[in-house]
Design a protein around this motif. Structure first.
Motif, PDB file in Angstrom:
ATOM      1  N   LEU A 201      67.657  48.306  67.996  1.00 51.10           N
ATOM      2  CA  LEU A 201      67.129  49.662  67.933  1.00 51.10           C
ATOM      3  C   LEU A 201      68.029  50.559  68.774  1.00 51.10           C
ATOM      4  O   LEU A 201      68.208  50.313  69.972  1.00 51.10           O
TER       5      LEU A 201
ATOM      6  N   TYR B 122      65.643  57.215  65.352  1.00 50.34           N
ATOM      7  CA  TYR B 122      66.080  55.880  65.774  1.00 50.34           C
ATOM      8  C   TYR B 122      66.844  55.220  64.625  1.00 50.34           C
ATOM      9  O   TYR B 122      66.542  55.430  63.453  1.00 50.34           O
TER      10      TYR B 122
ATOM     11  N   VAL C 114      67.590  51.521  63.246  1.00 52.40           N
ATOM     12  CA  VAL C 114      67.268  50.098  63.305  1.00 52.40           C
ATOM     13  C   VAL C 114      68.290  49.358  62.453  1.00 52.40           C
ATOM     14  O   VAL C 114      68.517  49.711  61.282  1.00 52.40           O
TER      15      VAL C 114
END
Length: 250
Positions: free
Chosen positions: A5, A24, A26
């Motif tokens: 992450l 974010y 991932v």
């Protein structure tokens, strides 16, 4: 690469000079998921991956500090140097018309579906994106809003989105390796739609999360205060989602 992450930004409700709003990245092996696209996050996203290589976008809710950079991504996808098929976009009901409402400037509706392959989320929605399994649950934010659990290779990351404490988030995060939980509110109010840091600690404890990362910390709290207050209610390791930081669940 194992599950990771990277924090693109976590400011609320507007970006600061060194911190975009919520977003974010991932990653797992060659799979890349852009999770929330808050104001200013498209820029730092490109430090880590090209927009051409993003496999999907997942949006927790339609407040601008979690979704506004979908508008700039639209222009990049249709009118610039990015060449690819529409990006799979998972978001709350009405997301297509919401985007079109912002983007349309004339009698013809903007072709948002030419940029995004849109799937509306619902409580219990599940999908596979590359090597990632995503499970979505509805959470309590006063508008349609969702949290998500991302799993790969028996490792899990759970993201609260924006929400008041709720049982559905605890259930979603049960035994997760990492809980990325918002901690926007400095104090409790009768009409709470966010976590306080203490609430984030309580949610992590109730879910038996292996680790807590507090994010979306409000402007009346410092990151250090948020971490300390969350730690008073959770015995595991607590981090702050500092922009540019990459976390690995294990």
């Amino acid at each position: 690469m194992g599950l990771s992450l990277t924090v693109l930004g976590c400011a609320t409700p507007y970006p600061s000079t060194d911190n975009p709003c919520s977003g974010y990245l991932v990653e797992h092996h060659d799979t890349r998921l852009w999770m929330d696209a808050g104001t200013g996050t498209l820029g730092p996203l490109q430090r880590y991956t090209r927009l051409e290589d993003v496999d999907a976008i997942w949006i927790s809710h339609l407040h601008a500090d979690h979704s506004a950079d979908l508008l700039t991504a639209y222009y990049a996808l249709l009118f610039a140097d990015v060449k690819r098929d529409p990006i799979p976009l998972f978001g709350p009901p009405g997301i297509a018309d919401r985007l079109a409402g912002f983007l349309t400037n004339g009698p013809t509706r903007s072709p948002v579906e030419d940029a995004f392959e849109i799937t509306e989320l619902h409580d219990g929605h599940q999908t596979t994106i590359g090597t990632l399994l995503l499970t979505t649950r509805a959470v309590h934010h006063g508008i349609p809003a969702f949290g998500v659990r991302v799993e790969a290779d028996d490792v899990s990351l759970t993201y609260s989105g924006d929400t008041a404490p709720c049982q559905s988030l605890v259930e979603l995060a049960r035994d997760t390796d990492v809980l990325l939980c918002e901690a926007e509110s400095a104090e409790k109010t009768p009409d709470m739609v966010h976590h306080t840091p203490e609430d984030a600690g309580d949610t992590a404890t109730s879910a038996n999360a292996g680790r807590l990362i507090v994010t979306h910390v409000g402007r009346f709290l410092s990151p250090q205060e948020a971490v300390a207050r969350a730690s008073s209610r959770y015995q595991g390791h607590v981090d702050y989602a500092a922009p540019g930081t990459t976390f690995t669940p294990r």
